[in-house]
Motif scaffolding. Sequence first.
Motif, PDB file in Angstrom:
ATOM      1  N   PHE A   1      51.693  12.035  61.300  1.00 18.75           N
ATOM      2  CA  PHE A   1      52.919  12.504  60.813  1.00 18.75           C
ATOM      3  C   PHE A   1      53.607  10.973  60.493  1.00 18.75           C
ATOM      4  N   GLY A   2      53.677  10.458  61.236  1.00 18.92           N
ATOM      5  CA  GLY A   2      54.136   8.788  60.802  1.00 18.92           C
ATOM      6  C   GLY A   2      53.889   8.324  59.713  1.00 18.92           C
ATOM      7  N   SER A   3      52.544   8.202  59.372  1.00 17.88           N
ATOM      8  CA  SER A   3      51.998   7.702  58.245  1.00 17.88           C
ATOM      9  C   SER A   3      52.477   8.468  57.126  1.00 17.88           C
ATOM     10  N   LEU A   4      52.330   9.826  57.205  1.00 14.47           N
ATOM     11  CA  LEU A   4      52.848  10.745  56.065  1.00 14.47           C
ATOM     12  C   LEU A   4      54.255  10.378  55.766  1.00 14.47           C
ATOM     13  N   LEU A   5      55.127  10.384  56.892  1.00 14.10           N
ATOM     14  CA  LEU A   5      56.730  10.088  56.508  1.00 14.10           C
ATOM     15  C   LEU A   5      56.712   8.800  55.776  1.00 14.10           C
ATOM     16  N   GLY A   6      56.027   7.484  56.265  1.00 13.38           N
ATOM     17  CA  GLY A   6      56.042   6.368  55.294  1.00 13.38           C
ATOM     18  C   GLY A   6      55.631   6.689  54.042  1.00 13.38           C
ATOM     19  N   THR A   7      54.411   7.334  53.873  1.00 12.34           N
ATOM     20  CA  THR A   7      54.197   7.644  52.497  1.00 12.34           C
ATOM     21  C   THR A   7      55.143   8.272  51.688  1.00 12.34           C
ATOM     22  N   CYS A   8      55.579   9.161  52.376  1.00  8.48           N
ATOM     23  CA  CYS A   8      56.598   9.791  51.504  1.00  8.48           C
ATOM     24  C   CYS A   8      57.604   9.080  51.043  1.00  8.48           C
ATOM     25  N   GLY A   9      58.013   8.280  51.810  1.00  9.91           N
ATOM     26  CA  GLY A   9      59.274   7.258  51.730  1.00  9.91           C
ATOM     27  C   GLY A   9      58.920   6.449  50.399  1.00  9.91           C
ATOM     28  N   LEU A  10      57.852   6.009  50.589  1.00 10.22           N
ATOM     29  CA  LEU A  10      57.225   4.896  49.477  1.00 10.22           C
ATOM     30  C   LEU A  10      57.057   5.772  47.970  1.00 10.22           C
ATOM     31  N   ARG A  11      56.680   7.094  48.267  1.00 10.70           N
ATOM     32  CA  ARG A  11      56.261   7.878  46.956  1.00 10.70           C
ATOM     33  C   ARG A  11      57.603   8.501  46.306  1.00 10.70           C
ATOM     34  N   GLY A  12      58.701   8.484  47.285  1.00  9.82           N
ATOM     35  CA  GLY A  12      59.922   9.159  46.759  1.00  9.82           C
ATOM     36  C   GLY A  12      59.823  10.592  47.004  1.00  9.82           C
ATOM     37  N   HIS A  13      58.965  11.229  47.674  1.00  3.61           N
ATOM     38  CA  HIS A  13      59.100  12.566  48.108  1.00  3.61           C
ATOM     39  C   HIS A  13      59.746  12.925  49.273  1.00  3.61           C
ATOM     40  N   ILE A  14      61.249  13.048  49.038  1.00  2.00           N
ATOM     41  CA  ILE A  14      62.252  13.293  50.010  1.00  2.00           C
ATOM     42  C   ILE A  14      62.232  14.281  50.630  1.00  2.00           C
ATOM     43  N   GLU A  15      62.024  15.508  49.805  1.00  2.00           N
ATOM     44  CA  GLU A  15      61.860  16.721  50.723  1.00  2.00           C
ATOM     45  C   GLU A  15      60.858  16.820  51.659  1.00  2.00           C
ATOM     46  N   LEU A  16      59.597  16.621  51.169  1.00  2.00           N
ATOM     47  CA  LEU A  16      58.418  16.532  52.033  1.00  2.00           C
ATOM     48  C   LEU A  16      58.848  15.555  53.190  1.00  2.00           C
ATOM     49  N   GLY A  17      59.297  14.604  52.891  1.00  2.00           N
ATOM     50  CA  GLY A  17      59.590  13.457  54.081  1.00  2.00           C
ATOM     51  C   GLY A  17      60.632  14.209  55.057  1.00  2.00           C
ATOM     52  N   GLU A  18      61.648  14.945  54.655  1.00  2.00           N
ATOM     53  CA  GLU A  18      62.608  15.646  55.537  1.00  2.00           C
ATOM     54  C   GLU A  18      62.033  16.490  56.594  1.00  2.00           C
ATOM     55  N   VAL A  19      61.011  17.288  55.853  1.00  2.00           N
ATOM     56  CA  VAL A  19      60.229  18.292  56.614  1.00  2.00           C
ATOM     57  C   VAL A  19      59.332  17.600  57.651  1.00  2.00           C
ATOM     58  N   VAL A  20      58.572  16.476  57.378  1.00  2.00           N
ATOM     59  CA  VAL A  20      57.869  15.631  58.244  1.00  2.00           C
ATOM     60  C   VAL A  20      58.842  15.021  59.321  1.00  2.00           C
TER      61      VAL A  20
END
Length: 80
Positions: free
Chosen positions: A8-27
Amino acid sequence: MAEKKIRFGSLLGTCGLRGHIELGEVVAKKLLEMEKIHVDKVRKEVREKGLQKEVGSSWIDIRGYVARFVSKDQDHPQLD
């Protein structure tokens, strides 16, 4: 649980890099939930074993004088 937390930490970091804000909030919410469960479990184990947490403290060096501050200390001479 640690392995899921890393994923989940890796996914959150990737969301930040790719600009996937909504998914990042869920993660991020999921990570916080997992952390709370872990903290609650550790606190329960500490209580069951009759252990006590050491009081949190910090040190600061001011012109060669080292001052120690303890969490919730209301009696420190330099409190102000």
